[in-house]
Design a protein around this motif. Structure first.
Motif, PDB file in Angstrom:
ATOM      1  N   ILE A   2       0.854  -1.186   0.000  1.00  0.00           N
ATOM      2  CA  ILE A   2       0.000   0.000   0.000  1.00  0.00           C
ATOM      3  C   ILE A   2       0.888   1.234   0.000  1.00  0.00           C
ATOM      4  O   ILE A   2       1.840   1.321   0.772  1.00  0.00           O
ATOM      5  N   LEU A   3       0.560   2.187  -0.863  1.00  0.00           N
ATOM      6  CA  LEU A   3       1.311   3.432  -0.911  1.00  0.00           C
ATOM      7  C   LEU A   3       0.886   4.340   0.237  1.00  0.00           C
ATOM      8  O   LEU A   3      -0.240   4.262   0.728  1.00  0.00           O
ATOM      9  N   ILE A   4       1.795   5.203   0.658  1.00  0.00           N
ATOM     10  CA  ILE A   4       1.529   6.078   1.803  1.00  0.00           C
ATOM     11  C   ILE A   4       0.300   6.952   1.573  1.00  0.00           C
ATOM     12  O   ILE A   4      -0.469   7.210   2.488  1.00  0.00           O
ATOM     13  N   GLY A   5       0.096   7.388   0.329  1.00  0.00           N
ATOM     14  CA  GLY A   5      -1.076   8.206   0.031  1.00  0.00           C
ATOM     15  C   GLY A   5      -2.377   7.482   0.312  1.00  0.00           C
ATOM     16  O   GLY A   5      -3.336   8.066   0.829  1.00  0.00           O
ATOM     17  N   GLU A   6      -2.407   6.195  -0.014  1.00  0.00           N
ATOM     18  CA  GLU A   6      -3.592   5.383   0.266  1.00  0.00           C
ATOM     19  C   GLU A   6      -3.819   5.263   1.767  1.00  0.00           C
ATOM     20  O   GLU A   6      -4.964   5.277   2.233  1.00  0.00           O
ATOM     21  N   ARG A   7      -2.729   5.107   2.518  1.00  0.00           N
ATOM     22  CA  ARG A   7      -2.847   5.020   3.980  1.00  0.00           C
ATOM     23  C   ARG A   7      -3.437   6.310   4.544  1.00  0.00           C
ATOM     24  O   ARG A   7      -4.334   6.272   5.378  1.00  0.00           O
ATOM     25  N   ILE A   8      -2.868   7.437   4.102  1.00  0.00           N
ATOM     26  CA  ILE A   8      -3.332   8.730   4.610  1.00  0.00           C
ATOM     27  C   ILE A   8      -4.804   8.933   4.271  1.00  0.00           C
ATOM     28  O   ILE A   8      -5.601   9.311   5.131  1.00  0.00           O
TER      29      ILE A   8
END
Length: 99
Positions: A2-8
């Motif tokens: 998972i990319l950090i943008g998706e996490r945020i």
């Protein structure tokens, strides 16, 4: 992975915040939040620490270095309920450190 943008974005939406509201909390522009969520720009270390504190997750979780089993979804909970959970976890961790 998972990319950090998706996490945020996932954390933001689970708290029922829009990008403008998160931007106000972080003291950045809504465009900055949009750029982080779309992975156009990576958050700075300072921003990672702010996000970690706001969402009560580790920086490892944000960076996808922490197994998802350690993540507790707060989707649908109020801010007060999230704070209670955070305090409980902190109490358990403190208790375990004493042992």
């Amino acid at each position: 992975m998972i990319l950090i943008g998706e996490r945020i974005k996932g954390l933001r939406t689970s708290r029922k915040l829009n990008q403008k509201e998160l931007a106000q909390i972080l003291q950045v522009s809504p465009a900055a939040v949009c750029n982080m969520e779309s992975d156009s720009r990576q958050p700075s270390l300072t921003m990672l620490l702010k996000l970690s504190s706001i969402f009560h997750v580790s920086t490892d979780y944000l960076l996808d270095n922490q197994p998802s089993l350690d993540y507790i979804s707060t989707k649908g909970l109020t801010s007060a309920q999230i704070q209670i959970i955070h305090h409980l976890v902190q109490s358990f961790l403190a208790e375990n450190e004493k042992k």
